[in-house]
Design a protein around this motif. Structure first.
Motif, PDB file in Angstrom:
ATOM      1  N   VAL A  60      99.840  62.222  17.360  1.00 42.60           N
ATOM      2  CA  VAL A  60     100.408  62.804  16.134  1.00 42.60           C
ATOM      3  C   VAL A  60      99.369  62.975  15.017  1.00 42.60           C
ATOM      4  O   VAL A  60      99.201  64.088  14.499  1.00 42.60           O
ATOM      5  CB  VAL A  60     101.641  62.002  15.657  1.00 42.60           C
ATOM      6  N   PRO A  61      98.610  61.954  14.624  1.00 44.55           N
ATOM      7  CA  PRO A  61      97.628  62.169  13.544  1.00 44.55           C
ATOM      8  C   PRO A  61      96.586  63.222  13.907  1.00 44.55           C
ATOM      9  O   PRO A  61      96.168  64.004  13.050  1.00 44.55           O
ATOM     10  CB  PRO A  61      96.963  60.804  13.376  1.00 44.55           C
ATOM     11  N   GLY A  62      96.204  63.255  15.190  1.00 43.73           N
ATOM     12  CA  GLY A  62      95.243  64.272  15.628  1.00 43.73           C
ATOM     13  C   GLY A  62      95.787  65.673  15.401  1.00 43.73           C
ATOM     14  O   GLY A  62      95.098  66.551  14.870  1.00 43.73           O
ATOM     15  N   LEU A  63      97.047  65.865  15.785  1.00 40.28           N
ATOM     16  CA  LEU A  63      97.661  67.185  15.618  1.00 40.28           C
ATOM     17  C   LEU A  63      97.859  67.524  14.144  1.00 40.28           C
ATOM     18  O   LEU A  63      97.677  68.671  13.730  1.00 40.28           O
ATOM     19  CB  LEU A  63      99.006  67.236  16.351  1.00 40.28           C
ATOM     20  N   VAL A  64      98.198  66.517  13.348  1.00 37.15           N
ATOM     21  CA  VAL A  64      98.355  66.749  11.898  1.00 37.15           C
ATOM     22  C   VAL A  64      97.025  67.261  11.332  1.00 37.15           C
ATOM     23  O   VAL A  64      96.970  68.275  10.636  1.00 37.15           O
ATOM     24  CB  VAL A  64      98.782  65.456  11.168  1.00 37.15           C
ATOM     25  N   MET A  65      95.957  66.563  11.675  1.00 37.50           N
ATOM     26  CA  MET A  65      94.647  66.947  11.154  1.00 37.50           C
ATOM     27  C   MET A  65      94.251  68.330  11.663  1.00 37.50           C
ATOM     28  O   MET A  65      93.747  69.162  10.909  1.00 37.50           O
ATOM     29  CB  MET A  65      93.601  65.899  11.561  1.00 37.50           C
ATOM     30  N   MET A  66      94.478  68.587  12.936  1.00 33.81           N
ATOM     31  CA  MET A  66      94.116  69.896  13.491  1.00 33.81           C
ATOM     32  C   MET A  66      94.854  71.012  12.749  1.00 33.81           C
ATOM     33  O   MET A  66      94.269  72.023  12.370  1.00 33.81           O
ATOM     34  CB  MET A  66      94.434  69.949  14.982  1.00 33.81           C
TER      35      MET A  66
END
Ligand SMILES: Nc1ncnc2c1ncn2[C@@H]1O[C@H](COP(=O)(O)OP(=O)(O)OP(=O)(O)O)[C@@H](O)[C@H]1O
Ligand SMILES: [Mg+2]
Lengths: 311, 251
Positions: free
Chosen positions: B58-64
């Motif tokens: 989730v945090p990875g996708l948020v940042m992306m």
């Protein structure tokens, strides 16, 4: 500071509205401007004329900071357009030639943003007046992309005026604007001029320039080929034309050198001044020629323009 | 200050008026990634021992999503203004080049934040998340969006048409975001690809951002922050110099 200023001549204290000195600009192989020198005084109504590609828009763009000159200096109200660009841009309002708009916004939004860019927070009263003067009130909340070409052009005029600039430059403001609105647009611009705004315009409708402007610069291939008051240009360049219908239909020898063509039965003579008219009539009388019809045609800016462009 | 604020507000209004395209559509795309990847890879990919894969994702996708949208915002706005010619409305007024820069970058951060918040909140529906270090999270989020906002300005100044602009987005920005450890921990990569990943600045953004959530990361957060801040300063300086020179704006 004050004590020094009071000793100067008034014209040295008030800077020119526009000062252009030795401006050169090249686009690739095209020399768009070569050594333009031009000064427009405050309060003038000035026309910048010239054929397509003469360099009018290029000069205006450089003055407005949209393009950079290769060399030369330009100042608006004494503010250098590079070194003192903030003051220079605050002093000038430019209507660009291209019909550009932002598809995302309405007329009123565009005008509010434009005011904001110039640092003006609450400009509603003046925006309303501009909309009224430019017959855009009922389009205020329409998206600019939905307006007709002439309306888009008037929005551009309004945008150029949001900050009440002392110097107003209009690059073909009436292209595509209908006759009635063109009249009211000029009435509005003329009023601004009377209130002290300096106006510079380009147009291909030369009768507009002739009726409105007190001074004219003609550009050709990046050079100023004529710079004078409108009245001087008209009298100096094209003189007047005399159209004669005579019996017998034969021009006396003494008048041959004035002849500039023949249109059926009508002889055309070109004169420099009205004073020469008397001489012409005297010659005709002495030669026993009777004048059936006589017409004096005054030149207009179009004749001057064509003459200068041809040469 | 009024000029800067107006330009910022105009940029906000611009993306907000087409929020279906600028906010909702990236939200849906990112959630589709979340749905598919978490479902397929949950039991196959080993990340941090104490963090399950969906929570990691989730945090990875948020940042992306934040990075891509921050880039889109400044780049698409400027290239459109350049191509349609309405850039003159911003070039005629006495706006300073740094005001121009701040307004566009701030709008990019705002768009990134809106999309990121949306993806993050939707992610909560899949997996509970905690914030171990909210300030670290915020620092990486803001710096990440600002870097991409500045990159968007540079790209749109350079590009002469929409095609070139799309090329930058598709051949540089998207690969860099995908290959930055959004979907995996780089410790699971062979040594060579680990080394390559360390050369990708986006890796530090994602890694540091994740640290804000879990308190664990692949590299030290201080190192990540230093690298990210240096990138931001370098890119800002480059953008400011280009804007000051009038590069491809004032002919
Ligand atoms: N951005 C540009 N790139 C290359 N050449 C240009 C550019 N802008 C203008 N030119 C060239 O400079 C010359 C002067 O153009 P300019 O637009 O100033 O003419 P103009 O007097 O305004 O003409 P018009 O009456 O048609 O508006 C032309 O030869 C034009 O092709
Ligand atoms: Mg022109």
């Amino acid at each position: 500071m004050t004590s020094r200023n009071c000793c100067l001549q008034p014209e040295l204290v008030t800077p020119a509205a526009i000062e252009i000195h030795q401006v050169h600009k090249r686009f690739g192989s095209v020399q768009a401007l070569c050594g333009i020198d031009l000064t427009v005084q405050q309060g003038e109504f000035f026309a910048l004329l010239g054929p397509n590609g003469a360099g009018k828009s290029t000069l205006i763009n450089i003055l407005a900071g949209l393009a950079l000159a290769d060399s030369g200096r330009l100042a608006v109200l004494g503010h250098d357009v590079r070194a003192d660009y903030r003051q220079a841009r605050r002093s000038i309002g430019v209507v660009p030639q291209e019909l550009v708009y932002d598809a995302f916004f309405t007329v009123r939004e565009m005008l509010r943003f434009q005011s904001g860019y110039f640092g003006i927070r609450n400009n509603k009263a003046w925006i309303d007046e501009l909309l009224e003067r430019l017959a855009l009130t009922d389009k205020a909340d329409a998206y600019v992309r939905h307006l007709s070409g002439g309306m888009k052009r008037r929005v551009l005029v309004a945008q150029a005026l949001v900050h009440k600039p002392p110097v107003i430059v209009l690059d073909e403001p009436t292209a595509g604007v209908d006759v009635a609105l063109r009249q009211s647009l000029w009435a509005f611009i003329r009023r601004l001029n009377q209130q002290g705004h300096t106006i510079v315009l380009t147009t291909h409708y030369l009768e507009e320039a002739e009726a409105l402007c007190n001074r004219v610069a003609m550009l050709k291939q990046g050079q100023v080929v004529a710079l004078d008051t409108t009245a001087n240009l008209l009298s100096r360049h094209a003189g007047i034309q005399l159209r004669l219908k005579i019996t017998p239909p034969c021009l006396p020898d003494a008048l041959q050198e004035l002849s500039c063509g023949r249109d059926g039965e009508v002889f055309k003579l070109s004169l420099h001044h009205h004073a020469e008219l008397e001489n012409v009539l005297a010659v005709l009388r002495e030669s026993g020629v009777e004048v059936e019809d006589l017409e004096v045609v005054k030149p207009d800016l179009e004749d001057v323009f064509l003459e200068l462009v041809k040469s | 200050m009024t000029g800067l604020l107006t330009l910022f507000y105009k940029e906000l209004l611009r993306f907000w008026k087409v929020s279906l395209q600028t906010v909702l559509s990236p939200l849906v795309t990112t959630l589709l990634y979340l749905l598919i990847f978490s479902h397929v890879l949950e039991s196959h990919v080993q990340v941090y021992s104490e963090v399950n894969y969906t929570a990691f994702l989730v945090p990875g996708l948020v940042m992306m999503a934040m990075l891509q949208n921050a880039f889109s915002n400044s780049s698409s706005s400027l290239i459109q203004s350049k191509m349609t010619g309405n850039i003159v409305f911003m070039l005629l007024p006495p706006l300073a080049y740094w005001e121009f820069f701040v307004a566009y970058v701030a709008a990019s951060v705002a768009r990134g934040a809106v999309v990121g918040l949306g993806v993050g909140l939707a992610g909560l529906w899949f997996v509970p998340l905690t914030l171990a270090h909210p300030l670290w999270m915020l620092a990486f989020a803001v710096l990440g969006c600002a870097i991409l906002g500045a990159a968007g300005i540079i790209a749109s100044l350079w590009a002469d048409n929409y095609d070139q602009m799309a090329a930058v987005q598709n051949f540089i920005i998207v690969p860099l975001t995908f290959l930055s450890g959004v979907f995996y921990s780089i410790h699971s990569l062979p040594p060579f690809w680990q080394a390559v990943s360390h050369a990708n600045p986006f890796f530090y953004l994602i890694d540091g951002f994740r640290y804000g959530f879990f308190g664990v990361s692949d590299v030290s957060p201080l190192l990540a922050l230093t690298i990210v801040a240096t990138c931001f300063l370098a890119l800002s300086l480059a953008t400011l110099l280009l804007l000051k020179s009038g590069y491809k704006l004032r002919k």
